[in-house]
Design an enzyme around this catalytic site. Structure first.
Site, PDB file in Angstrom:
ATOM      1  N   HIS A   4     -26.312  19.815 -56.603  1.00 27.85           N
ATOM      2  CA  HIS A   4     -24.972  19.822 -55.445  1.00 27.85           C
ATOM      3  C   HIS A   4     -24.816  20.726 -54.363  1.00 27.85           C
ATOM      4  O   HIS A   4     -24.963  20.699 -53.165  1.00 27.85           O
ATOM      5  CB  HIS A   4     -23.792  19.731 -56.338  1.00 27.85           C
ATOM      6  N   ASP A  26     -21.306  27.238 -55.000  1.00 29.80           N
ATOM      7  CA  ASP A  26     -21.546  25.879 -55.750  1.00 29.80           C
ATOM      8  C   ASP A  26     -22.464  26.107 -56.911  1.00 29.80           C
ATOM      9  O   ASP A  26     -22.106  26.992 -57.565  1.00 29.80           O
ATOM     10  CB  ASP A  26     -22.206  25.084 -54.345  1.00 29.80           C
ATOM     11  N   SER A  63     -17.301  16.535 -50.598  1.00 28.19           N
ATOM     12  CA  SER A  63     -18.158  17.694 -50.649  1.00 28.19           C
ATOM     13  C   SER A  63     -19.179  17.578 -49.452  1.00 28.19           C
ATOM     14  O   SER A  63     -19.792  18.531 -49.046  1.00 28.19           O
ATOM     15  CB  SER A  63     -19.047  17.535 -52.080  1.00 28.19           C
TER      16      SER A  63
END
Length: 613
Positions: free
Chosen positions: A242, A180, A421
């Protein structure tokens, strides 16, 4: 002072009390805005790289791939192919699969680069395959919201049915790779992070002053308008953080009295940084998949902690390319299950990679009502669904670790977001619980059990796989019944017998000097032992945890249930309590062992309790 009787609802209330404001969030690069049919709005439309695999290169393996030499004839073929579109290219690096990454002198549409790749393959018979090195993005629809509970773990309609699974497994001994944006060292997560790696090979994408290195820290991926191409993004965007949010869902610290809980809170996370400014290149992501699973990548130190679970909350439009598929095949062969987010475009996931790759577990998102979240992709490639949230109503998002910085890192915080996600790491965490329960499980069996133990959707979710992942059912499907210890001939050594959670069911200890071998079966477990203490005698109770991270408390009560003494030392420390019977008659004394934090189960939850008087 520690509280000795924490339960899950109490933890949720504590988490709500310490949540920090995250500030307004705006769309991350590559994600659709909050409108339907936004599938075309991905930054992956352009790239300035191409991946070429020459037949002379060996395949990927434990010893790494051998790169085919870039001969003058090959470079000549490449130059002539580029002339057709007025572009020049240079060989940049070799991937872990032995393919060559070419850098173009300008960004072009993926369609044009695909045409260039096809032309090169037609010209040069030594080319095994050639394809665009696409930019993929984090699969998240961010939001500026606040919540007070992690409904996604325990609610009947859209939750994971997680708390009962913790009675069986907490993920001890399992490593999960989060491929990520990297990580922030959030205090509610840092203890469960292992050394990772930054695979971003382009300095401008990396946004950390260089290319690949051993520092997977997330430095931010904020953008100014048009930074990734005209209209991409249309306006300035904040950093997403994220990877930190995804990692927190998987393995945030739990039972520590603050913040949020993780699905597999005793698992460890290896962060592999692949996404930066505008997203991340396919070639970098493929190398990260190979490395995370224990494969060799040239120029990168070996991963000391190969992951049994790999989470990919990223993607973009297009078919599954050979580069990514080869990396996934290698990861599976090394024993890693690959969990992939379906995408947030409210369309068929078959048009998005890596969701459409073979051999992955593709995850759709459900909302709090247990039906398909409005943004979630769907279709035949979906395997299962999991909570992804829906922040059109503020109380319905997914809460996890985050950072308050809008561009560069700021204060550690918590954030509520929605997207596939967010759904994928729920499944990655459950996979870690399953592996911890049965370490010998194969990838095929793991996938099969995940799919066969799902529960029916509480609301409409067409094209969402077999159902909503059920953590409790999935973990129980791993079996692994605890084998009781063999009987002992030592009269001063005995084994705790369940149930012994109340005074009426307490285990009786009749002989001074007895050592009880027990275990904390879950975070809600408590074990009680009854001693009939003669007059004038002092009962000495000594509790020794079975591991350095185990924190269990020791309390002693009188016959009427009144607390006579307690010891609440920290992880790994011995607790001791002594109480004297000043009465003229024998009196009942109840010795209680209470879980506070650390390991649970027959292995991770061991302790010994010595009782003397």
């Amino acid at each position: 002072m520690k509280q000795s009787q924490l339960n899950y609802p109490t933890l949720l209330k504590m988490a709500a009390a310490v949540m920090l404001a995250t500030g307004p969030m705006v769309a991350v690069a590559g994600m659709p805005d909050l409108q339907p049919n936004a599938a075309a709005r991905h930054y992956a439309a352009d790239t300035d790289r191409m991946i070429v695999k020459y037949r002379a290169a060996a395949t990927s393996g434990k010893q790494g791939a051998m790169a085919a030499p870039m001969s003058s004839s090959r470079m000549a073929f490449a130059a002539r192919a580029g002339q057709q579109l007025g572009v020049t290219m240079k060989a940049a690096r070799t991937t872990a699969t032995g393919a060559q990454v070419f850098e173009l002198d300008r960004k072009m549409s993926v369609k044009d680069v695909a045409a260039l790749a096809a032309d090169l393959k037609a010209r040069d018979p030594s080319v095994e395959y050639a394809e665009p090195d696409r930019m993929l993005q984090a699969l998240m629809t961010p939001t500026d919201s606040r919540y007070n509970e992690q409904w996604h773990y325990f609610e009947a309609a859209g939750g994971l049915r997680l708390p009962a699974a913790w009675d069986q497994s907490t993920g001890v001994g399992v490593t999960v790779a989060v491929i990520d944006t990297g990580f922030r060292p959030h205090p509610d997560l840092a203890a469960n992070l292992l050394p990772g790696y930054d695979f971003i090979s382009n300095a401008s994408v990396a946004n950390d002053g260089g290319g690949r290195d051993a520092d997977a820290t997330d430095t931010g991926d904020s953008l100014i308008a048009n930074q990734c191409g005209f209209g991409r993004p249309a306006q300035n965007t904040n950093s997403s953080w994220h990877g930190t949010h995804v990692a927190g869902t998987i393995a945030a610290r739990t039972n520590n009295g603050v913040g949020v809980a993780g699905v597999a809170f005793n698992a460890k996370v290896v962060p592999a940084r692949v996404l930066g400014k505008c997203g991340g290149y396919t070639s970098d992501i493929a190398d990260a998949i190979i490395w995370s699973s224990g494969g060799a990548v040239a120029g990168v130190p070996a991963n000391a902690n190969p992951a049994r679970v790999i989470n990919l909350s990223l993607g973009g439009p297009g078919t599954c390319d050979t580069t990514t598929q080869t990396a996934i095949n290698g990861a599976r062969a090394r024993g890693s299950i690959v969990i992939v987010a379906a995408g947030n475009d409210n369309t068929d996931a078959s048009g998005f990679t890596p969701a459409n790759c073979a051999g992955v577990t593709t995850v759709a998102a459900v909302n709090r009502s247990g039906g398909r979240a409005w943004y979630s992709n769907y279709g035949a490639v979906i395997d299962v669904a999991a909570p992804g949230g829906d922040t059109q109503v503020n109380a319905n998002g997914i809460l996890s670790t985050h950072n308050a910085g809008t561009t560069t890192p700021g204060a550690d915080s918590y954030s509520y977001q929605q997207g596939t996600s967010m759904a994928a790491p729920h499944v990655a965490g459950v996979a870690a619980l399953m592996i911890a329960k049965k370490p010998s499980v194969t990838v095929d069996e793991l996938e099969s059990r995940l799919k066969s133990t799902t529960r029916a959707f509480a609301a409409a979710c067409n094209g969402c796989g077999t159902g909503v992942v059920d953590a409790t059912a999935a973990v129980l499907a791993m079996g692994g019944t605890v084998t009781p210890p063999p009987p002992t001939t030592d009269p001063l050594l005995r084994t705790e017998v369940e149930p012994n959670n109340g005074m009426s069911s307490a285990n009786i200890v009749a002989t001074s000097g007895t050592t009880v071998q027990g275990s904390m079966g879950s975070w809600s477990d408590t074990d009680i032992f009854l001693v009939q203490l003669p007059p004038g005698k002092t009962l000495s109770s000594t509790l020794i945890p079975g591991s350095a991270n185990a924190d269990y408390d020791l309390l002693v009560y009188g016959a009427n249930g009144g607390l006579l003494g307690k010891s609440e030392n920290g992880p790994g420390a011995t607790d001791a309590v002594s109480v004297t019977n000043y009465n003229s008659t024998t009196m009942a004394r109840y010795v209680r062992v209470v879980y506070y934090s650390g390991g649970t189960g027959a292995v991770g939850g061991k302790y010994s309790l010595k009782l003397s008087w």
